[in-house]
Write an enzyme that holds these catalytic residues in place. Structure first.
Site, PDB file in Angstrom:
ATOM      1  N   CYS A  89       9.132 -11.287   0.481  1.00 47.74           N
ATOM      2  CA  CYS A  89       7.954 -10.614   1.017  1.00 47.74           C
ATOM      3  C   CYS A  89       7.638 -11.195   2.385  1.00 47.74           C
ATOM      4  O   CYS A  89       7.679 -12.418   2.575  1.00 47.74           O
ATOM      5  CB  CYS A  89       6.775 -10.810   0.071  1.00 47.74           C
ATOM      6  SG  CYS A  89       5.244 -10.040   0.599  1.00 47.74           S
ATOM      7  N   HIS A 131       6.955  -2.547  -4.747  1.00 48.64           N
ATOM      8  CA  HIS A 131       6.456  -3.751  -4.078  1.00 48.64           C
ATOM      9  C   HIS A 131       5.271  -3.414  -3.174  1.00 48.64           C
ATOM     10  O   HIS A 131       4.219  -4.064  -3.233  1.00 48.64           O
ATOM     11  CB  HIS A 131       7.603  -4.376  -3.273  1.00 48.64           C
ATOM     12  CG  HIS A 131       7.240  -5.615  -2.524  1.00 48.64           C
ATOM     13  ND1 HIS A 131       7.673  -6.856  -2.918  1.00 48.64           N
ATOM     14  CD2 HIS A 131       6.510  -5.810  -1.405  1.00 48.64           C
ATOM     15  CE1 HIS A 131       7.219  -7.766  -2.072  1.00 48.64           C
ATOM     16  NE2 HIS A 131       6.513  -7.146  -1.130  1.00 48.64           N
ATOM     17  N   GLU A 132       5.427  -2.384  -2.343  1.00 49.37           N
ATOM     18  CA  GLU A 132       4.354  -2.018  -1.407  1.00 49.37           C
ATOM     19  C   GLU A 132       3.148  -1.451  -2.142  1.00 49.37           C
ATOM     20  O   GLU A 132       1.999  -1.714  -1.767  1.00 49.37           O
ATOM     21  CB  GLU A 132       4.858  -1.038  -0.353  1.00 49.37           C
ATOM     22  CG  GLU A 132       6.008  -1.557   0.497  1.00 49.37           C
ATOM     23  CD  GLU A 132       5.806  -2.959   1.064  1.00 49.37           C
ATOM     24  OE1 GLU A 132       4.659  -3.322   1.413  1.00 49.37           O
ATOM     25  OE2 GLU A 132       6.797  -3.709   1.137  1.00 49.37           O
ATOM     26  N   HIS A 135       1.079  -4.251  -3.314  1.00 52.07           N
ATOM     27  CA  HIS A 135       0.267  -4.818  -2.231  1.00 52.07           C
ATOM     28  C   HIS A 135      -1.069  -4.089  -2.118  1.00 52.07           C
ATOM     29  O   HIS A 135      -2.119  -4.710  -1.942  1.00 52.07           O
ATOM     30  CB  HIS A 135       0.984  -4.703  -0.881  1.00 52.07           C
ATOM     31  CG  HIS A 135       1.854  -5.864  -0.556  1.00 52.07           C
ATOM     32  ND1 HIS A 135       1.378  -7.150  -0.428  1.00 52.07           N
ATOM     33  CD2 HIS A 135       3.182  -5.930  -0.301  1.00 52.07           C
ATOM     34  CE1 HIS A 135       2.373  -7.959  -0.118  1.00 52.07           C
ATOM     35  NE2 HIS A 135       3.479  -7.250  -0.041  1.00 52.07           N
TER      36      HIS A 135
END
Length: 161
Positions: A89, A131-132, A135
């Site tokens: 990351c 993953h995003e 976030h």
């Protein structure tokens, strides 16, 4: 616009769920430009708005030469089949840990014109989308680690950052 600085683990913006984008205005257009320019640097696969200090639901990607973005993404589908591999990351620079993700993912959202957008893929694209999306919910990939790997990762983060 500009290549923006990346917020690093420990910054509260990374742990705060992002707000929905309700109006497409100059601020949101500038954000998308910054996301696209910042993700288009070498070694970058994805970038969420909060990683550049903006707590709005938007992210960009740069996978296999395809650069794009989505506003107000919804993680519409994640396969039961999984992929395992090291994940890193930009907000936790230099650290990579084995992270399990769905082998396939599909995200829906909108573009700057308000048109519906669907982004889907397997492998690295699936990993990036998940993953995003995490976030934007205020989660780092480190929260997906388990057991001794998690303990080791969190100790390393405390020591380095």
């Amino acid at each position: 616009m500009a290549l923006r600085d990346i917020r690093i683990v420990g910054d509260p913006v990374l742990r705060t769920p992002c707000a929905e984008i309700t109006t497409i205005d100059e601020r949101v257009r500038a954000l998308v430009t910054d996301l696209l320019e910042t993700v288009d640097a070498d070694g970058r696969a994805g970038l969420a708005a909060n990683q550049i200090g903006v707590s709005l639901r938007a992210f960009s990607w740069n996978i296999d030469g395809e650069v794009g973005y989505v506003l107000n993404p919804h993680l519409a589908q994640v396969s039961d089949e999984v992929q395992n591999g090291d994940e890193g990351c930009l907000s936790v620079p230099g650290l990579w840990y084995p992270t399990t993700r769905g082998a396939y993912a599909r995200v829906t959202g909108t573009d700057l014109a308000g048109n519906a957008v669907t982004v889907a893929g397997e492998g690295l694209m699936a990993r990036c989308l998940q993953h995003e999306y995490d976030h934007l919910d205020g989660k780092l990939y480190l929260s997906r680690l388990a057991g001794q790997v998690r303990k080791d990762a969190l100790r390393t983060v405390r020591e380095r950052f």
